[in-house]
Scaffold this active site. Structure first.
Site, PDB file in Angstrom:
ATOM      1  N   LYS A   1       0.788  -1.231   0.000  1.00  0.00           N
ATOM      2  CA  LYS A   1       0.000   0.000   0.000  1.00  0.00           C
ATOM      3  C   LYS A   1       0.827   1.292   0.000  1.00  0.00           C
ATOM      4  O   LYS A   1       0.344   2.366   0.366  1.00  0.00           O
ATOM      5  CB  LYS A   1      -1.008   0.047   1.169  1.00  0.00           C
ATOM      6  CG  LYS A   1      -1.836  -1.186   1.368  1.00  0.00           C
ATOM      7  CD  LYS A   1      -2.148  -1.967   0.115  1.00  0.00           C
ATOM      8  CE  LYS A   1      -3.092  -1.285  -0.837  1.00  0.00           C
ATOM      9  NZ  LYS A   1      -3.162  -2.088  -2.120  1.00  0.00           N
TER      10      LYS A   1
ATOM     11  N   GLY B   1       2.402   2.294  -2.874  1.00  0.00           N
ATOM     12  CA  GLY B   1       2.564   2.761  -4.253  1.00  0.00           C
ATOM     13  C   GLY B   1       3.267   1.726  -5.128  1.00  0.00           C
ATOM     14  O   GLY B   1       3.829   2.075  -6.181  1.00  0.00           O
ATOM     15  N   THR B   2       3.203   0.462  -4.740  1.00  0.00           N
ATOM     16  CA  THR B   2       3.852  -0.622  -5.495  1.00  0.00           C
ATOM     17  C   THR B   2       3.379  -0.645  -6.952  1.00  0.00           C
ATOM     18  O   THR B   2       4.187  -0.755  -7.881  1.00  0.00           O
ATOM     19  CB  THR B   2       3.487  -1.982  -4.850  1.00  0.00           C
ATOM     20  OG1 THR B   2       3.583  -1.858  -3.437  1.00  0.00           O
ATOM     21  CG2 THR B   2       4.366  -3.096  -5.357  1.00  0.00           C
TER      22      THR B   2
ATOM     23  N   HIS C   1       7.966  -7.381  -1.114  1.00  0.00           N
ATOM     24  CA  HIS C   1       7.583  -6.641   0.091  1.00  0.00           C
ATOM     25  C   HIS C   1       8.521  -6.972   1.248  1.00  0.00           C
ATOM     26  O   HIS C   1       8.322  -6.481   2.354  1.00  0.00           O
ATOM     27  CB  HIS C   1       6.157  -7.011   0.519  1.00  0.00           C
ATOM     28  CG  HIS C   1       5.071  -6.510  -0.391  1.00  0.00           C
ATOM     29  ND1 HIS C   1       5.082  -5.254  -0.960  1.00  0.00           N
ATOM     30  CD2 HIS C   1       3.913  -7.091  -0.801  1.00  0.00           C
ATOM     31  CE1 HIS C   1       3.979  -5.102  -1.684  1.00  0.00           C
ATOM     32  NE2 HIS C   1       3.267  -6.192  -1.608  1.00  0.00           N
TER      33      HIS C   1
ATOM     34  N   ARG D   1       5.955   5.373   1.843  1.00  0.00           N
ATOM     35  CA  ARG D   1       4.849   6.332   1.893  1.00  0.00           C
ATOM     36  C   ARG D   1       4.625   6.699   3.344  1.00  0.00           C
ATOM     37  O   ARG D   1       4.919   5.887   4.245  1.00  0.00           O
ATOM     38  CB  ARG D   1       3.604   5.633   1.336  1.00  0.00           C
ATOM     39  CG  ARG D   1       2.431   6.529   1.147  1.00  0.00           C
ATOM     40  CD  ARG D   1       1.263   5.758   0.555  1.00  0.00           C
ATOM     41  NE  ARG D   1       0.235   6.670   0.110  1.00  0.00           N
ATOM     42  CZ  ARG D   1      -0.943   6.302  -0.343  1.00  0.00           C
ATOM     43  NH1 ARG D   1      -1.253   5.017  -0.437  1.00  0.00           N
ATOM     44  NH2 ARG D   1      -1.830   7.203  -0.718  1.00  0.00           N
TER      45      ARG D   1
ATOM     46  N   SER E   1      -4.753   3.411   3.460  1.00  0.00           N
ATOM     47  CA  SER E   1      -4.831   2.689   2.194  1.00  0.00           C
ATOM     48  C   SER E   1      -4.972   1.187   2.470  1.00  0.00           C
ATOM     49  O   SER E   1      -5.795   0.505   1.846  1.00  0.00           O
ATOM     50  CB  SER E   1      -3.576   2.983   1.364  1.00  0.00           C
ATOM     51  OG  SER E   1      -3.654   2.330   0.132  1.00  0.00           O
TER      52      SER E   1
ATOM     53  N   TYR F   1       6.684   8.309  -1.862  1.00  0.00           N
ATOM     54  CA  TYR F   1       5.444   8.463  -2.633  1.00  0.00           C
ATOM     55  C   TYR F   1       5.090   9.945  -2.752  1.00  0.00           C
ATOM     56  O   TYR F   1       4.725  10.429  -3.827  1.00  0.00           O
ATOM     57  CB  TYR F   1       4.334   7.691  -1.908  1.00  0.00           C
ATOM     58  CG  TYR F   1       2.970   7.732  -2.556  1.00  0.00           C
ATOM     59  CD1 TYR F   1       2.539   6.677  -3.361  1.00  0.00           C
ATOM     60  CD2 TYR F   1       2.097   8.795  -2.339  1.00  0.00           C
ATOM     61  CE1 TYR F   1       1.272   6.688  -3.939  1.00  0.00           C
ATOM     62  CE2 TYR F   1       0.832   8.816  -2.922  1.00  0.00           C
ATOM     63  CZ  TYR F   1       0.420   7.771  -3.714  1.00  0.00           C
ATOM     64  OH  TYR F   1      -0.829   7.783  -4.287  1.00  0.00           O
TER      65      TYR F   1
HETATM   66  P1  A3P Z   1      -4.870   4.914  -1.798  1.00  0.00           P
HETATM   67  O1  A3P Z   1      -5.532   3.733  -1.150  1.00  0.00           O
HETATM   68  O2  A3P Z   1      -4.443   5.930  -0.778  1.00  0.00           O
HETATM   69  O3  A3P Z   1      -5.639   5.510  -2.895  1.00  0.00           O
HETATM   70  P2  A3P Z   1       0.026  -0.459  -3.639  1.00  0.00           P
HETATM   71  O4  A3P Z   1       0.170  -0.301  -5.115  1.00  0.00           O
HETATM   72  O5  A3P Z   1       1.347  -0.584  -2.928  1.00  0.00           O
HETATM   73  O6  A3P Z   1      -0.933  -1.522  -3.309  1.00  0.00           O
HETATM   74  O7  A3P Z   1      -0.548   0.923  -3.103  1.00  0.00           O
HETATM   75  C1  A3P Z   1      -1.854   1.319  -3.428  1.00  0.00           C
HETATM   76  C2  A3P Z   1      -1.982   2.802  -3.238  1.00  0.00           C
HETATM   77  O8  A3P Z   1      -1.324   3.464  -4.326  1.00  0.00           O
HETATM   78  C3  A3P Z   1      -3.430   3.233  -3.281  1.00  0.00           C
HETATM   79  O9  A3P Z   1      -3.501   4.390  -2.448  1.00  0.00           O
HETATM   80  C4  A3P Z   1      -3.604   3.565  -4.757  1.00  0.00           C
HETATM   81  O10 A3P Z   1      -4.696   4.383  -5.035  1.00  0.00           O
HETATM   82  C5  A3P Z   1      -2.287   4.261  -5.045  1.00  0.00           C
HETATM   83  N1  A3P Z   1      -1.939   4.261  -6.476  1.00  0.00           N
HETATM   84  C6  A3P Z   1      -2.128   3.265  -7.373  1.00  0.00           C
HETATM   85  N2  A3P Z   1      -1.690   3.644  -8.572  1.00  0.00           N
HETATM   86  C7  A3P Z   1      -1.225   4.905  -8.451  1.00  0.00           C
HETATM   87  C8  A3P Z   1      -0.661   5.833  -9.373  1.00  0.00           C
HETATM   88  N3  A3P Z   1      -0.495   5.547 -10.648  1.00  0.00           N
HETATM   89  N4  A3P Z   1      -0.290   7.042  -8.888  1.00  0.00           N
HETATM   90  C9  A3P Z   1      -0.463   7.354  -7.588  1.00  0.00           C
HETATM   91  N5  A3P Z   1      -0.994   6.517  -6.686  1.00  0.00           N
HETATM   92  C10 A3P Z   1      -1.374   5.297  -7.100  1.00  0.00           C
END
Ligand code: A3P
Length: 315
Positions: free
Chosen positions: A67, A69-70, A127, A149, A157, A215
């Protein structure tokens, strides 16, 4: 390619019986394995990858806490390193979720090697905490990109995401209970502080090996950090590419608003547990203000100060 043959259900059950456990976010329990809280479904893959994986000098490893920004990082790194291969108008990211293009190391032994990210530089995501990475990742010339993040947004998230991934028969997980678990470090691949601290320290000692990205910085100054990311990975943008606006175009392709609206990310499914759309919620900095009470903020700030204060971590 091996599957997880060396780690059958019976061995898993025996191992799990020996590990400390806590209530899980989307599984009945998380297990404390090698110092991090591990979802049991990932454990065979982690053990198998640690037995069979061997890093190459050209590999690029994306390291994140869930969560943080992976999905975004996978998209960016795939697009940057493959920019000679694909026209932006016919890009694999337009029809594939980033998780289908850049695999997690704990799934690698189950995958075919015709994945485009298996051409050098091979791209893998993990991770795992720095200390749990395979020895060959640490000792070879391969590079690690760590994206972290702020802990408040990571929590919010995670809470939203695992609510969707959580099987109904486990019953709901309240915000309050999840928050208490998070503050005690019980979060997949956490504690949060151990995860970021390991990569932070290594990025200071070996800046050519580990890039520490935030992030929030990527969000606020995408072009600068995309350029930095490409240079770190050994594929810097040329002056001509920059003049032609390629950094901007790649950033736009991988932006939240673009990826979220693609059919594959609106209706597709890359993992058995959640639909692709669960990976795109709000994509903002600071959404925690809409969820956390002042008491919660105070408690989390205190934990972070206690665990990371004095480390020089840029939070
Ligand atoms: P939110 O739940 O705050 O919206 P991960 O990819 O590690 O699972 O993290 C998911 C988080 O990254 C979510 O945050 C998601 O909306 C956000 N996210 C996914 N794609 C993104 C992008 N292209 N740019 C910015 N944030 C992104």
């Amino acid at each position: 390619h091996q599957d997880h043959e060396c780690f059958d259900d019976d061995s898993l059950t025996k191992l799990l019986a020996l590990l400390p456990k806590e209530k899980g976010w989307s599984s009945p329990h998380l297990y404390l394995y090698n110092g991090f809280w591990c979802p049991p479904a990932h454990l065979p893959g982690i053990i198998s990858a640690n037995r069979h994986f061997k890093a190459q000098d050209t590999d690029i490893i994306l390291a994140t806490l869930p969560k943080s920004g992976t999905t975004w990082l996978k998209a960016l790194v795939f697009a940057i390193t493959r920019r000679q291969h694909y026209a932006l108008s016919q890009h694999p990211l337009l029809t594939s979720n980033p998780h289908d293009l850049v695999p997690f190391l704990h799934n690698v032994t189950l995958l075919n090697d015709d994945l485009p990210s298996f051409q050098p530089p091979r791209l893998f995501s993990t991770h795992l905490q720095y200390c749990s990475l395979h020895e060959s990742i640490k000792s070879s010339g391969c590079r690690i990109v760590h994206l972290c993040r702020n802990p408040h947004d990571t929590f919010i998230s995670g809470w939203h995401f695992f609510k969707k991934a959580r099987p109904n028969d486990l019953g709901p997980l309240s915000l309050e209970e999840a928050f208490d678990m998070y503050c005690r470090g019980v979060f997949g691949y956490g504690p949060f502080w151990d995860h970021v601290l390991g990569y932070w320290k290594e990025s200071l000692e070996r800046p050519d090996k580990v890039l520490f990205l935030k992030y929030e910085d990527l969000k606020c100054d995408t072009l600068v950090h995309v350029k930095r990311l490409a240079a770190f990975m050994g594929v810097p943008f040329s002056a001509e590419e920059e003049r032609e606006g390629l950094i901007k175009e790649i950033s736009r392709l991988c932006s939240f608003s673009n990826l979220k609206e693609l059919e594959v990310n609106k209706t597709g499914r890359s993992t058995p547990f959640v639909e692709n759309k669960a990976f795109f919620r709000r994509g903002e900095v600071g959404d925690w203000v809409n969820h956390l009470t002042p008491e919660m903020v105070e408690r989390l700030n205190k934990v972070i100060e206690e665990k990371l204060g004095g480390s020089g971590m840029p939070f």
